[in-house]
Design a protein around this motif. Structure first.
Motif, mmCIF file in Angstrom:
data_model
loop_
_atom_site.group_PDB
_atom_site.id
_atom_site.type_symbol
_atom_site.label_atom_id
_atom_site.label_comp_id
_atom_site.label_asym_id
_atom_site.label_seq_id
_atom_site.Cartn_x
_atom_site.Cartn_y
_atom_site.Cartn_z
ATOM 1 N N GLU B 357 1.102 -1.507 -0.054
ATOM 2 C CA GLU B 357 -0.118 0.266 0.192
ATOM 3 C C GLU B 357 1.154 1.174 -0.241
ATOM 4 O O GLU B 357 1.838 1.273 0.893
ATOM 5 C CB GLU B 357 -1.000 0.249 0.775
ATOM 6 C CG GLU B 357 -0.577 -0.083 2.176
ATOM 7 C CD GLU B 357 -0.166 -1.309 2.915
ATOM 8 O OE1 GLU B 357 -0.561 -1.421 4.515
ATOM 9 O OE2 GLU B 357 0.135 -2.152 2.554
ATOM 10 N N GLU B 358 0.003 2.223 -0.434
ATOM 11 C CA GLU B 358 1.278 3.824 -0.978
ATOM 12 C C GLU B 358 1.021 3.956 0.517
ATOM 13 O O GLU B 358 0.361 4.044 1.795
ATOM 14 C CB GLU B 358 0.773 4.770 -1.989
ATOM 15 C CG GLU B 358 1.943 4.222 -3.555
ATOM 16 C CD GLU B 358 0.881 4.819 -4.536
ATOM 17 O OE1 GLU B 358 0.544 6.403 -4.183
ATOM 18 O OE2 GLU B 358 0.510 4.754 -5.068
ATOM 19 N N LYS B 359 2.238 4.188 0.324
ATOM 20 C CA LYS B 359 2.782 5.600 1.645
ATOM 21 C C LYS B 359 2.204 6.440 1.933
ATOM 22 O O LYS B 359 2.348 7.133 0.723
ATOM 23 C CB LYS B 359 4.381 5.924 2.283
ATOM 24 C CG LYS B 359 4.534 4.385 2.923
ATOM 25 C CD LYS B 359 6.276 5.087 3.856
ATOM 26 C CE LYS B 359 6.640 3.460 4.494
ATOM 27 N NZ LYS B 359 8.404 3.872 4.530
#
Lengths: 317, 956
Positions: B357-359
């Motif tokens: 998941e993208e930060k």
């Protein structure tokens, strides 16, 4: 010997004379154990510093190079170096193995009473009669001290280093504790000229002996007095005092030829060790065992808790 | 070589040395090319005979070494020695040329075929097998391979003895997944083998199970023989497959040895159908025979997806290193083995099943518009510590300054907490001693203070800028005194006051020397704390407009270019302050109250009384050597910070004051050593000392003030009081009372009085016109800078409450509120010294007030340099002190024993810290009790009694 005996709970006192070493260097001004207590250093008034084996009493090395009485000495943590101070206003850093002078540090204006390595032997701290403590760098080639602590208004008679703290006792009747980590100087006023100061082994207390024939155990953090030990005679000489290796007893030289040993908590005199007729000049307690060094006139005496264990060695030597 | 063998040296020389040149000899002509000849080792000419004559050295040279050809050997046989049967060997007919390296029978040590590894070139064989498969006539090399005798070289045998098996690579065993050694890896299988039915499955499960402790032989690497494609067939064309052609149903087992080859080929060319089912000749070029029931794949459909378009990595189950077989990829793609494929590149890693998941990156918060990255210390008045302050007063304090942070509903961050709150958060103890003057007030005084505060102070608070404590403190004064001057001016004053550096570096008005001079004058006055510095430094000859303009410039410049230390100094408690130019730097630890300590030592009351703590700056290098962080990083100071002291003070040189000797016979001898520094130092320590210390010092201070008042010719009343002080009982009594009980209150009272009874200026002038010089020389000596400081605060307090009437309550409250940390210290000092001022009776107070007025040359602010009023180290009322100390000491000895035991127990229990805390609290309690006892008039005896009780409290 083969099997380690379970240690008796009651603290033992070094009341048996194990050995007498005739140092042959004039009056012994100070006698000191090395870091592990296997060797001892005797500072003679004939300008020489001698290294002895504690267990056998044999002379291992003589360090000569001072111009006058050697007053104090200390061994580094790795036993590779010795520093000594003298009435010739110099502090000398010796190489233990070769006996050569590694460095001769000049700068004090008067005779240097006391000298100590710091924990890692990176700094030599010397206290002099000129009222200054000088911090000499052993790592660099500088001949000037790193810092001069000139807060004392009279001669420094004694100093001790414990980790990041420096404890000095001065003739102006004050015990000063320099806390390097906190950047603070704590001054405890004890009126009478201080002859010797010590940290307790746990680092919580300071012991100071002064010329009013009293030893005082002060709480390090607050300066409150935790104990007072009297009975000995300390009126005019700079005599040593120390704590036992387990912090159970307080020991002090006396001018009446005895070493007095008090129970630290009770404050009661638990041992009065007759050393001789003259003044007991210096004493040093073994860092781990129950062993005591006393210096009187030209002799160093080794005292232990048990009589027998050392005697074989004596005979053997 | 070594032509000079007789020479002594052991040189080894190579080659033929040149002949030494003879001088007479003519230079040799170089031999022309056609005359040069080639000779062999024996000096025989090597001539080229031509192709038909046998090449080099044709003729008899090349045969047996003689013109006649070979010589027959003589046959000799006797009875004793029978001639043996002679077998002619080929060597007999050879000369050395034949035996030499390039001859037909070389006699040099070479690797025999048995040992040579040339035969067993498995990799090469494999490559050849591949090329054979790809050749136009498949399997044309197979036959010779079959026929070749099976023998292994000695190297292979050695390897096998070491555990090597055919098909494995050579090298250390590797730890990785089980690699399927396919039959092709083993090369040929001799004899009958099992039908490779399970080969497909074995390839399938090749990544399923890999035990941890099993190592595998390294892969046998086969160089791929890239043969150029010679035919005109398209890619992937497969011609006649002999194995298939030979495969019959009945003969399948028999000719199974071809199987591996076909397997290899199958995998190479992506032929997925199981060929073992069918016999007959199969191929794209061939149709389906009559015997075949189905005619699948007659028209071969090829697709590019079966071919690799990228050079990939090593294939796990494939020994054909570097060869990228299309079939692998089709299979892999079906089973989505890309992940596992990648995973084999990095051992132990596999591709994640789900993507990370993208930060989310949050942008930093926007600063509020009015944010300034500077922290201003504000004087903290902690209500919780003001024991007796009424809520109304607290409210008033809060309203007036907004400093009651505690009341504020939300506490945003730690930076908005004041020291008291932080202390509360950290669970630390409050500092001993009164934290504020307010604590020492009587309730009714506080009440009055409050009322006054409400009425008078808010306007002044508005003018104050929060830049420094000084500003807020002095602003009240300015409101009263200089209505025209702005808060800026006060700020400038606050910033510059007490700055040590006399050399100013920045010159804002350098172009205009006279203006610069005026500015510097202004600055110097500022430094002295002169309140109307601006007015005095301006040129009176200028017009009003010019002056006002310049005024503004100066103030602004002074604020702009104020020394940096001022911003810092407002944060810290100043030990000493207000030094003038002729002052000497003295180490901070020049401590005083020696006699106090002495008595403490005598009473064995070690601890707070005998302990002093200073800031000490270790050298940076020393810290490094001790392996501790620098406690004061960035500070250039080494050792104890220095403070400035009066250089020309008599008390720098005198240690014994004659007045004390005369007037104080019963004093302990140690008191004679006391220098003037004792006073100031004691104030520095004051905060740390417990009430007893304060009392002691107060008493001593009081005596000093008495002396100090003697020389002032101002008022007869004061003279008489001070002169008669030692003898007169009531005087002593009153002073004693005030000093010990009502220190605070007395101080305020005195200040009030000084405000109240301030005579007109004329009177001061009349009185002091002549004596001012004298005083500045004599009485100012005795004045320590602390006292100046204290004076300043006092003055400030006096000024803040502009109304002279209601004075009893206010000043200290205002100081408490307005005081910054800097003034907090001064208030603490004020508590100490207030006793001294209070000790003198009311007449004396008026004297002092008048003195102050006189020194100021105006009614406004006390110029700190001139405000040297008290001083004199001599004490004039020793009897009281003596009595006190004597009794106290007795009492204390008694108590001390208990205390001592108590301490010992502590030591035993090893609960030192805890105990100390308790003790500290007790002491505080004692101090509070003392304060409680302060109200009302009490006799000396009463006071002493109370003192004892306080002591006993403290002991326990």
């Amino acid at each position: 010997m083969a099997f380690p005996q379970p240690r008796p709970q009651a603290p033992q006192l070094p009341q048996h004379l194990l050995r007498t070493i005739d140092c042959q260097q004039g009056a012994v001004r100070a006698v000191r154990f090395n870091i592990d207590g296997n060797y001892l250093l005797s500072c003679g008034s004939d300008k020489s510093l001698k290294l002895w084996s504690t267990s056998r009493g044999t002379l291992l090395k003589t360090y000569s190079g001072h111009g006058y009485e050697v007053l104090d000495a200390d061994g580094s943590y790795d036993n590779s170096q010795i520093c000594s101070c003298s009435s010739d206003k110099t502090v000398i850093l010796w190489d233990v193995a070769t006996g050569q002078v590694t460095r001769k540090l000049r700068g004090h204006a008067g005779k240097v009473n006391c000298v100590q390595f710091n924990e890692e032997a990176t700094v030599i701290l010397s206290g002099s009669i000129d009222g200054t403590v000088r911090c000499w760098d052993t790592r660099s080639r500088r001949y000037e001290p790193i810092q001069v602590l000139d807060e004392a208004r009279d001669g420094i008679s004694s100093l001790k280093v414990a980790q990041h703290e420096l404890l000095t006792g001065s003739v102006d009747g004050r015990v000063r504790r320099y806390d390097l980590r906190m950047g603070q100087l704590h001054v405890d006023f004890i009126s009478s000229p201080i002859t010797c100061v010590c940290f307790s082994q746990d680092g919580q207390c300071t012991l100071s002996s002064s010329l009013d024939s009293t030893l005082r155990l002060l709480d390090k953090s607050t300066g409150e007095m935790l104990g007072e030990y009297t009975g000995h005679k300390m009126k005019g000489y700079k005599l040593d005092c120390c704590l036992s290796s387990k912090d159970t007893h307080v020991l002090s030289c006396s001018e009446d030829g005895h070493v007095y040993c008090w129970d630290l908590v009770e404050g009661s005199l638990s041992l009065k060790l007759p050393v001789g007729k003259a003044v007991v000049q210096s004493l040093s307690f073994h860092p781990t065992e129950t062993r005591l060094l006393t210096a009187m006139e030209g002799r160093v005496q080794v005292w232990g808790a048990e009589q027998e264990e050392m005697e074989e060695d004596v005979i053997a030597t | 070589m070594a032509s000079d063998s007789d020479s002594d040296e052991d040189f080894v020389t190579y080659g033929t040395p040149l002949e030494p040149l003879e001088e007479d000899e003519p230079l040799k002509k170089p031999v022309p090319l056609h005359d040069q000849t080639v000779k062999d080792e024996k000096g025989r000419y090597k001539r080229f005979h031509g192709a038909f004559t046998g090449g080099f050295s044709a003729g008899y040279f090349n045969t047996v070494g003689s013109k006649e050809g070979w010589t027959p050997s003589a046959f000799v046989s006797s009875r004793q020695q029978k001639a043996e049967k002679h077998h002619a060997r080929p060597e007999d007919f050879m000369d050395e040329e034949d035996f030499s390296e390039h001859g037909i029978a070389p006699r040099e040590i070479t690797t025999s075929q048995e040992f040579s590894s040339s035969r067993r070139d498995e990799a090469g064989e494999k490559a050849r097998a591949i090329s054979a498969q790809a050749a136009l006539i498949p399997g044309d090399t197979l036959l010779e391979e079959l026929i070749a005798p099976a023998r292994s070289s000695i190297g292979v045998e050695l390897l096998m003895k070491m555990g090597w098996k055919e098909g494995q690579g050579v090298g250390p065993r590797v730890k990785r997944k089980a690699r399927r050694q396919q039959m092709d890896g083993g090369g040929k299988v001799y004899g009958c083998t099992l039908p490779p039915a399970g080969s497909e499955e074995s390839e399938d499960d090749d990544e399923e199970f890999a035990p941890e402790n099993v190592t595998f032989a390294p892969k046998d690497v086969t160089p791929v023989d890239f043969n150029p494609r010679l035919g005109v067939q398209g890619l992937g064309y497969r011609g006649l497959d002999p194995s298939l052609a030979l495969l019959g149903h009945g003969t399948a087992e028999h000719i199974d040895l071809f199987k591996p080859q076909s397997e290899t080929r199958n995998r190479l060319f992506g032929d997925t159908k199981s060929s073992s089912r069918r016999g007959g000749v199969v191929g794209q070029a061939f149709g389906v025979g009559a015997l075949e029931d189905d005619d699948e794949d007659v028209y071969h459909r090829d697709s590019m997806s079966r071919y690799d378009t990228i050079l990939g990595e090593e294939e796990p189950g494939d020994s054909l290193y570097g060869w990228t077989a299309p079939q692998q990829y089709t299979k892999k793609k079906v089973r989505s083995k890309d992940a596992s494929y990648l995973g084999k590149i990095l051992e132990g890693f596999t591709l994640a099943q789900k993507p990370l998941e993208e930060k989310t990156i949050f942008p930093p918060p926007c600063l509020p518009r009015d944010y300034r990255p500077v922290h201003h210390f504000r004087p903290s008045v902690d209500v919780s510590h003001l024991s007796g302050v009424s809520p109304a007063l607290a409210e008033a304090l809060r309203v007036s300054k907004g400093h009651m942070v505690k009341e504020e509903p939300q506490q945003a961050g730690r930076h908005q907490l004041d020291s008291g709150q932080r202390r509360a958060l950290l669970g630390e103890d409050a500092l001993q001693g009164p934290s504020s003057v307010m604590e020492l007030l009587r309730p009714e005084d506080r009440q009055r203070l409050l009322s006054f505060r409400n009425s008078s102070n808010p306007p002044s608070a508005k003018t104050s800028t929060p830049v420094s404590g000084h500003a807020s403190q002095t602003s009240g004064k300015s409101a009263q005194v200089l209505p025209a001057s702005s808060g800026l001016q006060q700020e400038a004053l606050a910033a510059w006051r007490g700055i040590q550096t006399s050399s100013q570096t920045f010159k804002p008005f350098e172009k205009n020397p006279s203006k610069q001079a005026r500015y510097e004058l202004y600055l110097s006055r500022l430094k002295q704390g002169d309140n109307d510095a601006l007015e005095q430094s301006l040129d009176p000859g200028m017009t009003e407009w010019e002056r006002s303009r310049e005024r503004e410039e100066f103030v602004r410049a002074s604020i702009l270019y104020r020394p940096t230390s001022s911003s810092l100094s407002s944060r810290f408690t100043r030990a000493k302050d207000q030094e003038d130019d002729d002052s000497v730097e003295v180490s901070q630890d020049q401590e005083g109250d020696l006699d106090d300590k002495q008595s403490a030592v005598k009473m064995k009351m070690f601890g707070k009384l005998t302990r002093e703590t200073f800031e000490w700056y270790p050298d940076k290098l020393l810290c490094k050597r001790f392996n501790v962080p620098d406690p004061y990083p960035g500070s250039g100071i080494v050792g104890l910070p220095k403070v400035k002291r009066d250089k020309f003070s008599v008390f720098n040189f005198l240690t014994v004051t004659e007045s004390r000797e005369a007037a104080a016979p019963p004093k302990p001898p140690e008191s004679g050593k006391k220098s003037r520094w004792d006073v100031s130092e004691q104030k520095v320590e004051k905060k740390k000392e417990d009430p007893l210390g304060e009392l002691l010092s107060a008493a001593r201070n009081q005596t000093e003030t008495k002396v100090e008042h003697t020389p002032t010719p101002a008022l007869p009343a004061s003279i008489s009081s001070s002169d008669q002080a030692p003898g007169s009982k009531p005087e002593i009594k009153s002073s004693e009372q005030q000093s010990s009980e009502q220190k605070k209150e007395g101080e305020e009272e005195e200040e009030e009085e000084e405000e109240e009874s301030r005579p007109p200026m004329d009177l001061f002038k009349a009185i002091f016109a002549s004596s001012s010089d004298e005083k500045s020389s004599s009485s100012s000596e005795g004045e320590s800078s602390d006292e100046e400081e204290e004076k300043v605060t006092k003055e400030d307090e006096g000024k803040v409450d502009s109304e002279p009437l209601n004075l009893f309550s206010i000043p200290s409250s205002s100081s408490a509120t307005a005081s910054s940390s800097a003034t907090a210290s001064s208030s603490a000092t004020a508590t100490a010294s207030s006793s001294a001022t209070a000790s003198s009776s009311h007449q004396a107070v008026s004297t002092q007030a008048s003195e102050q007025e006189e020194e100021e040359f105006g009614p406004k602010l006390p110029p700190p340099s001139a405000a040297l009023i008290r001083g004199g180290a001599a004490s004039m009322c020793p009897p009281i002190k003596e009595v006190k100390t004597g009794k106290k000491s007795k009492e204390k000895k008694h108590k001390k024993k208990k205390h001592y035991k108590h301490k010992k127990e502590k030591k035993k229990k090893k609960h030192k810290k805890h105990k100390h805390k308790e003790a500290a609290e007790e002491e505080q309690g004692g101090g509070a009790g003392e304060q409680e006892g302060e109200d009302g008039q009490v006799s000396t005896d009463e006071l002493l009694k109370r003192l004892k009780s306080v002591r006993s409290h403290q002991m326990w």
